[in-house]
Design an enzyme around this catalytic site. Structure first.
Site, PDB file in Angstrom:
ATOM      1  N   HIS A  75       0.856  -1.184   0.000  1.00 48.04           N
ATOM      2  CA  HIS A  75       0.000   0.000   0.000  1.00 48.04           C
ATOM      3  C   HIS A  75       0.891   1.233   0.000  1.00 48.04           C
ATOM      4  CE1 HIS A  75      -4.211  -1.546   0.824  1.00 48.04           C
ATOM      5  NE2 HIS A  75      -3.461  -2.631   0.708  1.00 48.04           N
ATOM      6  N   TYR A 203      -8.948   6.231   6.807  1.00 46.91           N
ATOM      7  CA  TYR A 203      -9.006   6.662   8.206  1.00 46.91           C
ATOM      8  C   TYR A 203      -9.950   7.854   8.240  1.00 46.91           C
ATOM      9  CZ  TYR A 203      -5.002   3.717   9.471  1.00 46.91           C
ATOM     10  OH  TYR A 203      -4.173   2.651   9.712  1.00 46.91           O
ATOM     11  N   PRO A 292      -4.436   1.049  18.643  1.00 45.31           N
ATOM     12  CA  PRO A 292      -4.218   0.430  17.332  1.00 45.31           C
ATOM     13  C   PRO A 292      -4.106   1.402  16.154  1.00 45.31           C
ATOM     14  CG  PRO A 292      -6.486   0.145  18.033  1.00 45.31           C
ATOM     15  CD  PRO A 292      -5.754   0.736  19.208  1.00 45.31           C
ATOM     16  N   LYS A 296       0.974   0.126  14.910  1.00 45.87           N
ATOM     17  CA  LYS A 296       2.395   0.088  15.250  1.00 45.87           C
ATOM     18  C   LYS A 296       2.801  -1.144  16.061  1.00 45.87           C
ATOM     19  CE  LYS A 296       4.399   3.608  13.470  1.00 45.87           C
ATOM     20  NZ  LYS A 296       4.087   3.005  12.174  1.00 45.87           N
ATOM     21  N   TYR A 384       3.877   6.661   9.808  1.00 44.20           N
ATOM     22  CA  TYR A 384       3.063   5.490   9.456  1.00 44.20           C
ATOM     23  C   TYR A 384       3.924   4.390   8.831  1.00 44.20           C
ATOM     24  CZ  TYR A 384      -1.248   3.058   8.075  1.00 44.20           C
ATOM     25  OH  TYR A 384      -2.272   2.163   7.958  1.00 44.20           O
TER      26      TYR A 384
HETATM   27  C1  DHB Z   1      -5.641  -2.519  10.693  1.00 44.83           C
HETATM   28  C2  DHB Z   1      -5.594  -2.155  12.022  1.00 44.83           C
HETATM   29  C3  DHB Z   1      -5.094  -0.930  12.360  1.00 44.83           C
HETATM   30  O1  DHB Z   1      -5.030  -0.567  13.652  1.00 44.83           O
HETATM   31  C4  DHB Z   1      -4.663  -0.034  11.402  1.00 44.83           C
HETATM   32  O2  DHB Z   1      -4.210   1.180  11.786  1.00 44.83           O
HETATM   33  C5  DHB Z   1      -4.695  -0.408  10.087  1.00 44.83           C
HETATM   34  C6  DHB Z   1      -5.193  -1.645   9.737  1.00 44.83           C
HETATM   35  C7  DHB Z   1      -6.186  -3.836  10.324  1.00 44.83           C
HETATM   36  O3  DHB Z   1      -6.514  -4.615  11.224  1.00 44.83           O
HETATM   37  O4  DHB Z   1      -6.335  -4.100   9.138  1.00 44.83           O
END
Ligand code: DHB
Length: 390
Positions: A75, A203, A292, A296, A384
């Site tokens: 990605h 996001y 999450p 990370k 990121y």
């Molecule tokens: C996923 C989880 C995340 O916390 C994130 O920032 C991006 C993707 C996932 O589970 O696909």
């Protein structure tokens, strides 16, 4: 039945941190024994996040049999969405790096298979109950299994890669000694059968809160929306879930499909005060937790053990302690950067309960600042995609 084994490094926990560490140590010619309280099937089926930084992917791709390039997908950016419009963050253009979507349980399947194929002493179903001799040169992990067996692993070094309720952390500093923050919201996550709703992850900030539109494969999608941390995952109908998701991604139609898994996760930040004491160290979730947002967790675990493997090589093969003495500070440098990044993404995108109109307008000002400035977008892209492994 009591048994005793002797090895160079005893690793408690066969998650990403423990398995990658055993691989790196084996490459350096250092023997290890890895134990985990879970079964192999349990480890391989636990659904976690799916985003790997470039540095993590490069490391995994070098392990024989890795499917990260064949099953995972690259990605090159994400969409940051707010105020009803999307803004692309171009990772390759801004940071010269990408991320890969490769679910953690798939990475674990590869890692376990590779360790087993190389003859790693890897024991499932063994729960560490105590660390003995923590202050000396020969620490011991004491473990038991369901059948009532007892095992003592004597080692030159013990590594706790045993998750947020780490037994090794307790031996170092007391189970909760550290820096902790709990967020007033959680994530409601689903897996559904549907094609992707967009090419890249979305996001999204909305007046109703945050949503993340992620993916798993061409036919399975992972999506999350901000919820009460005490929400009951079974209390909502599928229609209510789709409504909650769609409301939080205004202006972008989501492709719906049958929901086959749902869960609620709490959002927390934690860093243990002491990462290493003598011949004990903690890595991964045993040492830190991040919310999450930005995915990370696994990347940070891998970064911890890359540094630790080098330090253990110096210590155990060349009797040189300078890298192990510097290890905790070196690891904490990245850990606190990742803590900040995860906290920042979380607070920029979620709507806190009780947020005022001022809070809301300030947040939109922040999102517009990031999206409209190359410096802002670059800051997000660098964090990121992850800082290069030092
Ligand atoms: C996923 C989880 C995340 O916390 C994130 O920032 C991006 C993707 C996932 O589970 O696909």
């Amino acid at each position: 039945m009591n048994a005793a084994v002797r090895t160079q490094v005893a690793i408690v926990g066969a998650g990403p941190a423990g398995l990658v560490l055993s691989h790196l140590l084996a490459e350096a010619g250092i023997a290890s024994v890895v134990i985990d309280s879970r079964s192999r099937e349990e480890i391989e089926s636990t659904i976690r996040a799916g985003i790997l930084e470039q540095g993590t992917v490069d490391l995994l791709a070098g392990i024989p049999g890795s499917r990260v390039h064949s099953v995972g997908s690259r990605h090159d950016g994400i969409e940051l969405r707010f105020d009803g419009a999307g803004h692309r963050i171009d990772f390759t253009g801004l940071a010269g790096r990408s991320v890969w979507l490769f679910p953690q349980h798939e990475a674990l399947r590869d890692l376990i298979a590779a360790r087993v194929a190389s003859g790693q002493d890897l024991r499932f179903g063994w729960t560490a109950t105590a660390i003995e001799g923590a202050d000396g040169e020969r620490p011991r992990v004491i473990a038991t299994d369901d059948a009532g067996g007892a095992l003592a692993i004597e080692a030159d070094f013990v590594v706790g890669a045993d998750g947020s309720r780490s037994v090794v952390r307790r031996a170092i500093s007391g189970s909760h000694d550290g820096f902790f923050r709990e967020y007033p919201f959680g994530w409601f996550g689903i897996l559904c059968e549907a094609p992707p709703s967009a090419d890249e992850l979305i996001y999204s900030n909305s007046p109703d809160g945050f949503a993340l539109i992620s993916q798993r494969s061409p036919t399975v999608q992972r999506m999350y929306f901000q919820c009460d941390p005490d929400a009951d995952a079974d209390a909502m109908s599928d229609a209510q879930i789709w409504d909650a998701l769609q409301t939080r991604v205004p202006g972008h139609a989501l492709i719906e499909g049958p929901i086959f898994q749902r869960d609620v996760l709490r959002l927390r930040s934690f860093v243990a005060r002491t990462l290493r004491q003598g011949r004990l160290a903690i890595v991964g979730d045993a040492a830190h937790t991040v919310p999450p947002t930005g995915a990370k967790g696994m990347n940070l675990a891998v970064a911890d053990v890359v540094l630790l493997a080098r330090a253990l090589e110096e210590l155990l093969l060349r009797s040189d302690a300078h890298l192990i003495d510097a290890w905790a500070d070196a690891a904490l440098d990245r850990i606190w950067k990742a803590q900040h990044f995860s906290w920042w993404m979380t607070s920029m995108l979620h709507v806190a309960p009780g947020a005022t109109e001022f809070d809301r307008r300030r947040q939109l000002g922040e999102l517009r600042t990031v999206a409209s400035s190359e410096a802002g977008r670059t800051y997000l892209a660098e964090g990121y995609t992850g800082w290069p492994l030092g």
